[in-house]
Scaffold this active site. Structure first.
Site, PDB file in Angstrom:
ATOM      1  N   CYS A  39       7.607  23.665 -10.066  1.00 58.32           N
ATOM      2  CA  CYS A  39       7.325  23.399 -11.473  1.00 58.32           C
ATOM      3  C   CYS A  39       7.170  24.748 -12.150  1.00 58.32           C
ATOM      4  O   CYS A  39       6.356  25.569 -11.719  1.00 58.32           O
ATOM      5  CB  CYS A  39       6.051  22.567 -11.619  1.00 58.32           C
ATOM      6  SG  CYS A  39       5.640  22.172 -13.337  1.00 58.32           S
ATOM      7  N   VAL A  40       7.982  24.967 -13.161  1.00 61.29           N
ATOM      8  CA  VAL A  40       7.950  26.254 -13.845  1.00 61.29           C
ATOM      9  C   VAL A  40       7.793  26.061 -15.346  1.00 61.29           C
ATOM     10  O   VAL A  40       8.183  25.035 -15.904  1.00 61.29           O
ATOM     11  CB  VAL A  40       9.225  27.083 -13.560  1.00 61.29           C
ATOM     12  CG1 VAL A  40       9.330  27.431 -12.086  1.00 61.29           C
ATOM     13  CG2 VAL A  40      10.468  26.356 -14.026  1.00 61.29           C
TER      14      VAL A  40
END
Length: 122
Positions: free
Chosen positions: A102-103
């Site tokens: 998750c960025v």
């Protein structure tokens, strides 16, 4: 290799497929929080996360697969302060704990604040 198009998910907004199916995997393009007509879903991050995962589910179903066969998920958020609420909905729908990243990104298509893509087994 087979291009996948589900009428139950938002149509592609560019020159790409919703997914590509090979003998070994299904590579799903990122899904935005939108309905099958392309209308962006407004509401909480939980509701938007559900919309993205529902769209991925529709694409995977079209490819004769399912959310249960996901092996890798990539989530893009425009604000990491949304992480906890996204995660709360995500863990309700993806229970087998596939690999995931998750960025935070500066911007996403259509001005949305979440996009989710995945790789699944056929």
């Amino acid at each position: 290799m087979t291009s996948i198009l589900s009428r139950k998910a938002m149509p592609p907004v560019g020159p790409y497929s919703q997914a590509m199916k090979t003998h070994h995997a299904i590579y799903c393009s990122g899904q935005l929080p939108a309905d099958s007509e392309g209308n962006i879903i407004e509401g909480s991050m939980g509701e938007k996360t559900k919309a993205c995962l529902d769209a991925l589910s529709a694409v995977l179903t079209e490819a004769n697969s399912s959310l249960d066969k996901i092996v890798k998920v990539q989530i893009f958020l425009t604000d990491m302060n949304d992480f906890a609420e996204m995660n709360k909905q995500y863990e309700k729908m993806i229970t087998h704990k596939p690999a995931r990243s998750c960025v935070a990104v500066k911007q996403l298509p259509k001005g949305v604040n979440i996009e989710i893509e995945c790789i699944a087994l056929p």
